[in-house]
Design a protein around this motif. Sequence first.
Motif, PDB file in Angstrom:
ATOM      1  N   THR A 139       0.747  -1.337  -0.174  1.00 38.56           N
ATOM      2  CA  THR A 139      -0.012   0.128   0.055  1.00 38.56           C
ATOM      3  C   THR A 139       0.840   1.168  -0.064  1.00 38.56           C
ATOM      4  OG1 THR A 139      -0.088  -0.325   2.343  1.00 38.56           O
ATOM      5  CG2 THR A 139      -1.818  -1.243   0.882  1.00 38.56           C
ATOM      6  N   PRO A 140       0.150   2.297  -0.227  1.00 34.46           N
ATOM      7  CA  PRO A 140       1.142   3.760  -0.180  1.00 34.46           C
ATOM      8  C   PRO A 140       1.592   3.996   1.074  1.00 34.46           C
ATOM      9  CG  PRO A 140      -1.097   4.174  -0.306  1.00 34.46           C
ATOM     10  CD  PRO A 140      -1.086   2.722  -0.326  1.00 34.46           C
ATOM     11  N   ASP A 165      -4.595   8.019   1.174  1.00 35.53           N
ATOM     12  CA  ASP A 165      -5.138   6.625   0.920  1.00 35.53           C
ATOM     13  C   ASP A 165      -4.685   5.827   2.137  1.00 35.53           C
ATOM     14  OD1 ASP A 165      -6.489   7.260  -1.404  1.00 35.53           O
ATOM     15  OD2 ASP A 165      -5.182   6.241  -2.690  1.00 35.53           O
ATOM     16  N   ALA A 166      -3.589   6.040   2.725  1.00 33.67           N
ATOM     17  CA  ALA A 166      -3.195   5.434   4.025  1.00 33.67           C
ATOM     18  C   ALA A 166      -3.884   5.853   4.976  1.00 33.67           C
ATOM     19  CB  ALA A 166      -1.891   6.012   4.106  1.00 33.67           C
ATOM     20  N   TYR A 167      -4.352   6.908   5.241  1.00 29.52           N
ATOM     21  CA  TYR A 167      -5.467   7.198   6.395  1.00 29.52           C
ATOM     22  C   TYR A 167      -6.659   6.424   6.092  1.00 29.52           C
ATOM     23  CZ  TYR A 167      -2.398  11.207   7.666  1.00 29.52           C
ATOM     24  OH  TYR A 167      -1.329  12.174   8.159  1.00 29.52           O
ATOM     25  N   VAL A 168      -7.133   6.284   4.742  1.00 29.63           N
ATOM     26  CA  VAL A 168      -8.287   5.479   4.628  1.00 29.63           C
ATOM     27  C   VAL A 168      -8.292   4.017   4.876  1.00 29.63           C
ATOM     28  CG1 VAL A 168     -10.058   5.068   2.641  1.00 29.63           C
ATOM     29  CG2 VAL A 168      -9.106   7.383   2.694  1.00 29.63           C
ATOM     30  N   LEU A 169      -7.217   3.425   4.644  1.00 27.39           N
ATOM     31  CA  LEU A 169      -6.498   2.094   4.953  1.00 27.39           C
ATOM     32  C   LEU A 169      -6.639   2.181   6.524  1.00 27.39           C
ATOM     33  CD1 LEU A 169      -3.976   1.644   2.493  1.00 27.39           C
ATOM     34  CD2 LEU A 169      -6.200   0.240   2.539  1.00 27.39           C
ATOM     35  N   ASP A 170      -6.446   2.945   7.388  1.00 33.97           N
ATOM     36  CA  ASP A 170      -6.315   2.954   8.934  1.00 33.97           C
ATOM     37  C   ASP A 170      -7.827   2.885   9.312  1.00 33.97           C
ATOM     38  OD1 ASP A 170      -3.664   3.523   9.204  1.00 33.97           O
ATOM     39  OD2 ASP A 170      -3.847   5.499   9.657  1.00 33.97           O
ATOM     40  N   MET A 171      -8.847   3.439   8.543  1.00 33.31           N
ATOM     41  CA  MET A 171     -10.111   3.513   8.773  1.00 33.31           C
ATOM     42  C   MET A 171     -10.695   2.001   8.576  1.00 33.31           C
ATOM     43  SD  MET A 171     -12.227   6.946   8.170  1.00 33.31           S
ATOM     44  CE  MET A 171     -12.333   7.943   9.708  1.00 33.31           C
ATOM     45  N   ILE A 172     -10.155   1.418   7.487  1.00 31.54           N
ATOM     46  CA  ILE A 172     -10.764   0.058   6.977  1.00 31.54           C
ATOM     47  C   ILE A 172     -10.512  -0.770   7.953  1.00 31.54           C
ATOM     48  CG2 ILE A 172     -10.563  -1.650   5.121  1.00 31.54           C
ATOM     49  CD1 ILE A 172     -10.414   0.750   2.789  1.00 31.54           C
ATOM     50  N   SER A 173      -8.926  -1.025   8.496  1.00 34.41           N
ATOM     51  CA  SER A 173      -8.670  -1.807   9.581  1.00 34.41           C
ATOM     52  C   SER A 173      -9.555  -1.376  10.552  1.00 34.41           C
ATOM     53  CB  SER A 173      -7.057  -1.485   9.723  1.00 34.41           C
ATOM     54  OG  SER A 173      -6.859  -0.497  10.244  1.00 34.41           O
ATOM     55  N   VAL A 222     -16.225  -4.588   1.515  1.00 29.71           N
ATOM     56  CA  VAL A 222     -15.791  -3.075   1.395  1.00 29.71           C
ATOM     57  C   VAL A 222     -15.626  -2.615  -0.050  1.00 29.71           C
ATOM     58  CG1 VAL A 222     -14.191  -1.521   2.634  1.00 29.71           C
ATOM     59  CG2 VAL A 222     -14.799  -3.467   3.743  1.00 29.71           C
ATOM     60  N   ARG A 223     -15.104  -3.719  -0.719  1.00 30.43           N
ATOM     61  CA  ARG A 223     -14.757  -3.306  -2.157  1.00 30.43           C
ATOM     62  C   ARG A 223     -15.990  -2.893  -2.968  1.00 30.43           C
ATOM     63  NH1 ARG A 223     -11.211  -7.892  -2.252  1.00 30.43           N
ATOM     64  NH2 ARG A 223     -12.642  -8.436  -3.806  1.00 30.43           N
ATOM     65  N   THR A 224     -17.085  -3.582  -2.556  1.00 30.06           N
ATOM     66  CA  THR A 224     -18.374  -3.565  -3.566  1.00 30.06           C
ATOM     67  C   THR A 224     -19.567  -2.690  -2.896  1.00 30.06           C
ATOM     68  OG1 THR A 224     -19.011  -5.627  -2.522  1.00 30.06           O
ATOM     69  CG2 THR A 224     -17.734  -5.847  -4.330  1.00 30.06           C
ATOM     70  N   SER A 225     -19.800  -2.548  -1.715  1.00 29.97           N
ATOM     71  CA  SER A 225     -20.685  -1.596  -1.118  1.00 29.97           C
ATOM     72  C   SER A 225     -20.013  -0.699  -0.414  1.00 29.97           C
ATOM     73  CB  SER A 225     -21.925  -2.619  -0.606  1.00 29.97           C
ATOM     74  OG  SER A 225     -21.166  -3.415   0.410  1.00 29.97           O
ATOM     75  N   LYS A 282     -14.781   2.651   0.095  1.00 28.43           N
ATOM     76  CA  LYS A 282     -15.098   1.910  -1.010  1.00 28.43           C
ATOM     77  C   LYS A 282     -13.875   1.928  -2.219  1.00 28.43           C
ATOM     78  CE  LYS A 282     -18.644   0.381  -4.147  1.00 28.43           C
ATOM     79  NZ  LYS A 282     -18.303   0.920  -5.464  1.00 28.43           N
ATOM     80  N   GLU A 283     -13.863   3.157  -2.317  1.00 27.51           N
ATOM     81  CA  GLU A 283     -12.624   3.511  -3.513  1.00 27.51           C
ATOM     82  C   GLU A 283     -11.086   3.046  -3.374  1.00 27.51           C
ATOM     83  OE1 GLU A 283     -10.767   7.468  -6.019  1.00 27.51           O
ATOM     84  OE2 GLU A 283     -12.731   7.560  -4.658  1.00 27.51           O
ATOM     85  N   VAL A 284     -10.816   3.328  -2.105  1.00 23.92           N
ATOM     86  CA  VAL A 284      -9.670   2.979  -1.660  1.00 23.92           C
ATOM     87  C   VAL A 284      -9.458   1.287  -1.610  1.00 23.92           C
ATOM     88  CG1 VAL A 284      -7.776   2.963   0.110  1.00 23.92           C
ATOM     89  CG2 VAL A 284      -8.885   5.010  -0.753  1.00 23.92           C
ATOM     90  N   ALA A 285     -10.279   0.648  -0.882  1.00 24.60           N
ATOM     91  CA  ALA A 285     -10.325  -0.891  -1.231  1.00 24.60           C
ATOM     92  C   ALA A 285     -10.298  -1.338  -2.548  1.00 24.60           C
ATOM     93  CB  ALA A 285     -11.678  -1.250  -0.351  1.00 24.60           C
ATOM     94  N   ASN A 286     -11.112  -0.843  -3.369  1.00 21.64           N
ATOM     95  CA  ASN A 286     -10.740  -1.172  -4.675  1.00 21.64           C
ATOM     96  C   ASN A 286      -9.715  -1.119  -5.361  1.00 21.64           C
ATOM     97  OD1 ASN A 286     -13.356  -2.566  -6.297  1.00 21.64           O
ATOM     98  ND2 ASN A 286     -14.542  -0.800  -5.104  1.00 21.64           N
ATOM     99  N   LYS A 287      -8.989   0.000  -4.835  1.00 20.38           N
ATOM    100  CA  LYS A 287      -7.724   0.618  -5.384  1.00 20.38           C
ATOM    101  C   LYS A 287      -6.415  -0.508  -5.015  1.00 20.38           C
ATOM    102  CE  LYS A 287      -5.006   4.625  -6.109  1.00 20.38           C
ATOM    103  NZ  LYS A 287      -4.840   6.161  -5.596  1.00 20.38           N
ATOM    104  N   TYR A 288      -6.709  -0.727  -3.635  1.00 21.82           N
ATOM    105  CA  TYR A 288      -5.416  -1.611  -3.175  1.00 21.82           C
ATOM    106  C   TYR A 288      -5.885  -3.188  -2.525  1.00 21.82           C
ATOM    107  CZ  TYR A 288      -3.595   2.961  -2.952  1.00 21.82           C
ATOM    108  OH  TYR A 288      -3.203   4.224  -3.308  1.00 21.82           O
ATOM    109  N   LEU A 289      -6.902  -3.361  -2.472  1.00 20.31           N
ATOM    110  CA  LEU A 289      -7.237  -4.680  -1.698  1.00 20.31           C
ATOM    111  C   LEU A 289      -8.004  -5.558  -2.601  1.00 20.31           C
ATOM    112  CD1 LEU A 289      -8.409  -3.059   1.732  1.00 20.31           C
ATOM    113  CD2 LEU A 289      -6.113  -3.603   1.018  1.00 20.31           C
TER     114      LEU A 289
END
Length: 440
Positions: free
Chosen positions: A272-273, A279-287, A351-354, A415-422
């Motif tokens: 990841t970046p 986007d790294a902040y968004v990934l913090d939220m996803i985790s 998370v990627r799809t909805s 959703k967008e960041v999950a689609n971008k990296y995960l």
Amino acid sequence: MKKKLLMAASVFLYGLCSSAQEVNYEEYDLDNGLHVILHQDNTAPIVTTSVMYHVGGKDRTEGRTGFAHLFEHLLFEGTENIEKGKWFEIVASNGGSNNANTTQDRTYYYEVFPSNNLKLGLWMESERMLHPIIEQGGVDTQKEVVKEEKRLRYDNSPYGQFLPELGKNLFDKHPYKDPNIGYMADLDAATLADVIAYNKKYYVPNNAVLVVAGDIDLPNTKQMIKDYFGPIPKGEEIVRNYPKETPITAQKNAKAYDSNIQIPASMIAYRTPGFKEKDAYVLDMISTYLSDGPSSKLYKKMVDDQKQALQVGAFNISQEDYGMYVVFGLPVGETSLETLTTEMEEEVEKVRTSLISEKDYQKLQNKFENQFVNSNSSVEGIANSLARYYLLYGDTSLINKEIDIYRSITREDIKEVANKYLNPNQRLVLEYLPAENTAN
């Protein structure tokens, strides 16, 4: 009524974050390039003196890994004016405490003293920078200290190798492929000349930030800093040009073996970046959404409801150049690692799809607001944050405004960041197995 109470609590917390947690500071540069940050807080008679150097595990050449971690220990050996082995004794006998730590990106030294010992803290850190004694005996001693730490924390600790294994398999070119602690063969091969050259290159004022936080008088503190740190010579400019990684476009599979475990683990990891990217902040939220607490999606599903996992989680390992996003699970009973991987991917796919629900989104925002309120609750913590935001992020003001980045993140961003990296074609699937399975 519940909704109104939640809204009222959120408004109150927002107001608290916007005002009560403001950290005031002053920053400037010495002529030798040392950046100085001062934070005055006279509510308690304590002071933190700290220096963060922009040098970590990634700063090495092939065959000479682990130097930054070695220096974390080596620079406590002694100086021209501090007798060998007396550093900790001096600190303790003057009512203080101190420590240091190293990551792949930076090394941090600090002391906490009663404020009447500010001068001592500044002198000691200036001694570390200007007058370290680096000789063969000390280098040999600290090599053995590092080896013992490696045996304790990595070689003989359950799951102690999972981070090095992830790095080794996620990165092909970048120095993040090697462990922060380094390889012992590299340390054994290092000469005294190698070590002295490393010190001369990286432990210089223009590659560091000095933070003084706590019960201080600003004019007197500035004068002491000028007296102690001003004469230290500026170092050569440091140029970093680490190789870029080729994007992962097909799933990578790997196995690792650990003689200290009986329960295997399934690990999914994505490259990841770096942490400066939004986007790294968004990934913090996803985790946090996936695995923070017993009500999180992964835990509730796989531990509570389906009884498939003894433990499950997701976390974003933030680093300067690239991050590592990791999802892991330990199976219960006859549950296979393949089943764990499938079930974990199912939650990531959602998370990627909805869009996550508005309720879950608000919970996330509240959690990050609360973290922000607590992050600067001590002078010691403030000193660390000020150093980190300046040195690694290039923006000291993040200590007050980083929460605004999290506030700006939308459900659509998640959703967008999950689609971008995960995605499955961007991941590493690592089976972490008991060593006795090597024959299978």
